[in-house]
Design an enzyme around this catalytic site. Structure first.
Site, PDB file in Angstrom:
ATOM      1  N   LYS A 277     -13.357   7.486  -1.460  1.00  0.00           N
ATOM      2  CA  LYS A 277     -14.157   6.818  -2.201  1.00  0.00           C
ATOM      3  C   LYS A 277     -15.608   7.714  -2.337  1.00  0.00           C
ATOM      4  CE  LYS A 277     -12.175   2.240  -1.770  1.00  0.00           C
ATOM      5  NZ  LYS A 277     -12.088   1.894  -3.206  1.00  0.00           N
ATOM      6  N   ARG A 351      -1.555  -2.289  -2.216  1.00  0.00           N
ATOM      7  CA  ARG A 351      -0.398  -2.452  -2.770  1.00  0.00           C
ATOM      8  C   ARG A 351       0.681  -2.128  -1.501  1.00  0.00           C
ATOM      9  NH1 ARG A 351      -1.729   0.538  -8.122  1.00  0.00           N
ATOM     10  NH2 ARG A 351      -3.446  -0.560  -7.510  1.00  0.00           N
TER      11      ARG A 351
END
Ligand code: BES
Ligand code: MN
Ligand code: ZN
Length: 493
Positions: A277, A351
């Site tokens: 990130k 996920r």
């Protein structure tokens, strides 16, 4: 904090503060109080000091033995549930700013539902009294909370016993929210996967005989490997912190009653992994375990209320880091379900841990499974920081969650799970890719999860926008503990 309900003569209740919800027209208790104070309240309205507008507050001091202060709390225009909750929260905040030890809350002027309103009052007072418990300690100590007792006042005896039920429930929800906030606010060098596992184990300790049974088990990476949780383990692979699968079993109902399973994402820090990130604001990724924290908060509240329901909390707890063992973009892993996944972006890690936890959830023969996750930045683009995104494979469950959200003020909004979105997950190297491209990010993330939840009723709450607030008053919010508790309460009835 002590909460009790009373219908005794209002000014006879021992207190140093009285919270009085009222609009500009004084009615019922407000009118009676004004009369006994020689028009002190109405003259403040006449003079323009207090308008009675929704959520406005004014602290007035009164002479005599009846009490030290009245906190006027404006109600005008607060007609929806959401507006009424905002009024009550403003009252709780104003109360906590005073040095009161004993308060009386007048249960008039807003809703006629005494149980609901008393619940929101207790919850709001609890959350307004939360102070971050600094670990490690800092020199600037927060001032201690003086408030000890809140008496919720209603006109009739029957309403007092109804209100009492609401107070117990609301206080527990508030405590559960505060527990979730504390875990969320802790920095990631303290709140590691192991720390969360220890907190979950502590929850299960010391249940007196005759109460709901709570047991916690924690699966190690070796145990997860035996279960073929290749997807979950691909996320913890790049971290020196071992991952854990935390399972908390709350047995409040008979064994034959099928459990609601809550699965909470707990990435104790999300760097993005090799798909790193950007640096700005990355500190906020300590909150990426707020889904898991909300599950712990809910179990806390279930224990406090002894709610007659069976609930299993499953928390996949990992850290997403980019070390030499880290998963690389393009790597293909096999999930516990047997389905293979091409990991095109290691930052879509939520996920990857949830899919194996959701497969594991099937072992409990669930009535319903709800997962809670700070899953996508896209949900903030779609819905802002106001409401959680909700997706479900069952219309009735979706409706129940929507109404639980409205009643608790912790709202959710449904997005579609259509196959046109699912198609975006296609991969020519595995059964699916872990990302669906730049469009509809919240929906494609949920479509990914839906491939692992076909055997049961399931809903997904994306709380990336609601689990914490940024800025000067930054911190975890304790959401979605209220909507989950409301849903469980409606099921336990
Ligand atoms: N934890 C983040 C989601 C998130 C981002 C929550 C910003 C709150 C604020 C999640 O693991 C993530 O990184 N999601 C990616 C998915 C993308 C790579 C498909 C995102 O939302 O950018
Ligand atoms: Mn991520
Ligand atoms: Zn994440």
């Amino acid at each position: 904090m002590d909460f009790n309900a009373s219908s005794a003569q209002l000014l006879n209740i021992k207190a140093d503060s009285l919270i009085l919800p009222t609009g500009p027209q004084l009615k019922d208790s407000a009118a009676a109080l004004d009369k006994s104070l020689d028009g002190a309240i109405s003259s403040l309205i006449k003079a323009g000091d207090f308008s009675g507008k929704s959520a406005e507050t004014l602290v007035m001091h009164i002479p005599g033995p009846s009490g030290k202060r009245i906190i006027l709390l404006g109600t005008e225009g607060a007609t929806t549930t959401q507006q009424q909750i905002k009024v009550i929260e403003a009252g709780a905040t104003a109360l906590l700013k005073t040095p009161s030890a004993r308060a009386v809350w007048v249960g008039e002027g807003l809703s006629d539902d005494a149980e609901w309103q008393a619940g929101i009052v207790a919850r709001s007072v609890q959350t307004a009294s939360y102070n971050y418990n600094h670990v490690p300690k800092i020199s600037k100590k927060p001032s201690a909370i003086k408030l000890k007792t809140v008496t919720y006042w209603v006109a009739g005896k029957a309403d007092a016993s109804v209100a009492k039920k609401g107070l117990g429930y609301g206080a527990a929800v508030g405590n559960g929210m505060n527990a979730a906030r504390q875990l969320g606010n802790l920095p990631a060098n303290i709140c590691t996967p192991g720390y969360l596992a220890d907190q979950a184990k502590a929850l299960a300790k010391g249940q007196p005989k005759g109460q709901a049974k709570v047991t916690t088990t924690v699966l190690s990476e070796a145990q997860m490997k035996k279960l073929n949780m290749g997807s979950l383990l691909s996320v913890s692979a790049g971290s020196d912190q071992p991952g854990h699968l935390i399972v908390i079993n709350y047995k409040g109902a008979k064994a034959s009653s099928k459990p609601v399973v809550l699965v909470g994402k707990a990435v104790t820090f999300d760097t993005g992994g090799i798909s790193l990130k950007p640096g700005a604001g990355m500190d906020e990724m300590k909150y990426d375990m707020c889904g898991g924290a909300s599950v712990i908060g809910v179990i806390n509240a279930l224990i406090e209320t002894q709610m007659p329901i069976n609930v299993v909390g499953i928390i996949p707890a990992v850290e997403n880091m980019p070390n030499g063992q880290a998963t690389k973009p393009g790597d293909v892993v096999t999930s516990m379900s047997g389905q293979t996944i091409e990991i095109l972006n290691t930052d879509a890690e939520g996920r990857l841990i949830l899919c194996d936890a959701l497969t594991y959830a099937g072992r409990f023969k669930p009535d319903t499974v709800i997962d809670i996750a700070t899953l996508t930045g896209a949900v903030i683009g779609a819905l802002g920081k106001v409401t959680a995104g909700m997706l479900s494979n069952d219309d009735e469950l979706a409706e129940q969650l929507l109404s639980s959200g409205t009643r608790s003020g912790d709202r959710a909004w449904r997005l579609p799970l259509w196959e046109e979105y699912d198609e975006l997950l296609k991969s020519n190297f595995a059964d699916m890719a872990n990302i669906g491209g730049p469009q509809a990010g919240t929906i494609t993330a949920a479509c990914f999860l839906a491939r692992f939840t076909e055997k049961y009723k399931w809903a997904h709450l994306d709380v990336a926008g609601t689990a914490w607030v940024s800025g000067a008053a930054k911190g975890a919010t304790g959401r979605p503990v209220p909507i989950l508790m409301e849903y469980l309460r409606s099921k336990a009835k």
